[in-house]
Design a protein around this motif. Structure first.
Motif, PDB file in Angstrom:
ATOM      1  N   GLN A 100       0.765  -1.275  -0.037  1.00 31.11           N
ATOM      2  CA  GLN A 100       0.095   0.063  -0.090  1.00 31.11           C
ATOM      3  C   GLN A 100       0.979   1.355   0.055  1.00 31.11           C
ATOM      4  O   GLN A 100       0.701   2.304  -0.731  1.00 31.11           O
ATOM      5  N   MET A 101       1.846   1.312   0.690  1.00 31.28           N
ATOM      6  CA  MET A 101       2.805   2.423   1.021  1.00 31.28           C
ATOM      7  C   MET A 101       3.639   2.774  -0.473  1.00 31.28           C
ATOM      8  O   MET A 101       3.228   3.967  -0.898  1.00 31.28           O
ATOM      9  N   GLY A 102       3.953   1.699  -0.930  1.00 33.28           N
ATOM     10  CA  GLY A 102       4.451   2.159  -2.442  1.00 33.28           C
ATOM     11  C   GLY A 102       3.418   2.533  -3.341  1.00 33.28           C
ATOM     12  O   GLY A 102       3.866   3.372  -4.364  1.00 33.28           O
ATOM     13  N   VAL A 103       2.098   1.809  -3.492  1.00 36.70           N
ATOM     14  CA  VAL A 103       1.503   2.260  -4.608  1.00 36.70           C
ATOM     15  C   VAL A 103       0.723   3.623  -4.271  1.00 36.70           C
ATOM     16  O   VAL A 103       0.411   4.358  -5.184  1.00 36.70           O
ATOM     17  N   GLN A 104       0.441   3.726  -3.047  1.00 32.79           N
ATOM     18  CA  GLN A 104      -0.073   5.269  -2.720  1.00 32.79           C
ATOM     19  C   GLN A 104       1.089   6.327  -2.850  1.00 32.79           C
ATOM     20  O   GLN A 104       0.644   7.410  -3.299  1.00 32.79           O
ATOM     21  N   ILE A 105       2.370   6.294  -2.953  1.00 32.01           N
ATOM     22  CA  ILE A 105       3.207   7.001  -3.105  1.00 32.01           C
ATOM     23  C   ILE A 105       3.239   7.404  -4.719  1.00 32.01           C
ATOM     24  O   ILE A 105       3.375   8.510  -5.134  1.00 32.01           O
ATOM     25  N   LEU A 106       3.542   6.273  -5.290  1.00 31.57           N
ATOM     26  CA  LEU A 106       3.431   6.261  -6.742  1.00 31.57           C
ATOM     27  C   LEU A 106       2.310   6.846  -7.394  1.00 31.57           C
ATOM     28  O   LEU A 106       2.603   7.801  -8.099  1.00 31.57           O
ATOM     29  N   PHE A 107       1.160   6.756  -7.030  1.00 35.95           N
ATOM     30  CA  PHE A 107      -0.167   6.964  -7.378  1.00 35.95           C
ATOM     31  C   PHE A 107      -0.246   8.576  -7.059  1.00 35.95           C
ATOM     32  O   PHE A 107      -0.668   9.472  -7.928  1.00 35.95           O
ATOM     33  N   GLY A 108       0.230   8.918  -5.844  1.00 38.98           N
ATOM     34  CA  GLY A 108       0.152  10.425  -5.413  1.00 38.98           C
ATOM     35  C   GLY A 108       0.994  11.365  -6.595  1.00 38.98           C
ATOM     36  O   GLY A 108       0.763  12.251  -6.903  1.00 38.98           O
ATOM     37  N   PHE A 109       2.193  10.842  -6.796  1.00 37.34           N
ATOM     38  CA  PHE A 109       3.169  11.518  -7.687  1.00 37.34           C
ATOM     39  C   PHE A 109       2.435  11.145  -9.040  1.00 37.34           C
ATOM     40  O   PHE A 109       2.466  12.446  -9.689  1.00 37.34           O
ATOM     41  N   LEU A 110       2.039  10.413  -9.476  1.00 32.65           N
ATOM     42  CA  LEU A 110       1.175  10.271 -10.820  1.00 32.65           C
ATOM     43  C   LEU A 110       0.090  11.287 -10.980  1.00 32.65           C
ATOM     44  O   LEU A 110       0.165  11.771 -12.172  1.00 32.65           O
ATOM     45  N   LEU A 111      -0.703  11.568 -10.101  1.00 33.23           N
ATOM     46  CA  LEU A 111      -1.691  12.564  -9.918  1.00 33.23           C
ATOM     47  C   LEU A 111      -1.181  13.822 -10.216  1.00 33.23           C
ATOM     48  O   LEU A 111      -1.990  14.830 -10.783  1.00 33.23           O
TER      49      LEU A 111
END
Length: 160
Positions: free
Chosen positions: A33-44
Motif C-alpha cells: 500500500q505504501m508503495g502504490v500510494q506514493i507512486l499514485f500520488g506522484f502520478l496524479l
C-alpha cells in the motif's frame, strides 16, 4: 476430514490459522500500500505540470493508462482493509482471508503494471531512445522473478 487432518503442521485450529494468516496479509498489504500510494500520488501531479502539455499523444495515453492502473492497484491493495472491516465479527474469517489474499495478488499484478508503465513513460520522456522498451522489459522480468517466480519456486521446492 478430521480437525487433526486439517491442521497445517502448527497446533492451530482453522480459526486460529485464519487469525494468523489475516495478520500476515495485513502486514504484507501495508508494504505494498505504501508503495502504490506514493507512486499514485506522484502520478496524479504530473497532469498539472507544464511538461504534460508538451507530451505527444502516445505519451499522454501511456500516462492515462498508468494513472488508471495505479487507481486500480490502490483499490485492490486497500480492499483487504475494507473487507476486514465489513465482515469483522461475522465468523467468516477463513473466507475473508481467501478473498483478501486474492485481492492482494491482483493488487500486486496491477502494481507491477503501474510501475512498468511509469518507467516506460519516464524513460521515453527522458531518453527518446529505441532501447527503452527493452530496458522496461528487463525490469518487468526482474519484478516477475522477485515477486512471483522465486516465491513459487520456494513454494514448490519446500512444500509437500
Amino acid at each position: 476430514m478430521t480437525e487433526q487432518e486439517r491442521r497445517t503442521g502448527r497446533d492451530e485450529t482453522e480459526e486460529e490459522r485464519a487469525d494468523r494468516m489475516w495478520g500476515e496479509i495485513l502486514q504484507e498489504v501495508r508494504v505494498a500500500q505504501m508503495g502504490v500510494q506514493i507512486l499514485f500520488g506522484f502520478l496524479l501531479t504530473v497532469v498539472f505540470t507544464t511538461k504534460y502539455d508538451t507530451l505527444n499523444d502516445t505519451d499522454q495515453t501511456i500516462y492515462i493508462v498508468t494513472v488508471v492502473l495505479g487507481a486500480c492497484a490502490t483499490g485492490a491493495l486497500i480492499g483487504p482493509v475494507s473487507l476486514h472491516r465489513l465482515v469483522s465479527g461475522r465468523r467468516i474469517k477463513p473466507q475473508a482471508v481467501t478473498l483478501a489474499s486474492r485481492l492482494t495478488f491482483v493488487g500486486l499484478i496491477l502494481l507491477l503494471a503501474t510501475t512498468a508503465c511509469s518507467l516506460l513513460l519516464i524513460l521515453r520522456v527522458a531518453t527518446h531512445d529505441d532501447y527503452v522498451p527493452w530496458l522496461v522489459s528487463g525490469v518487468v522480468v526482474w519484478y516477475i522473478v522477485c515477486w512471483f517466480a522465486l516465491p513459487m519456486w520456494a513454494r514448490h521446492r519446500h512444500t509437500e
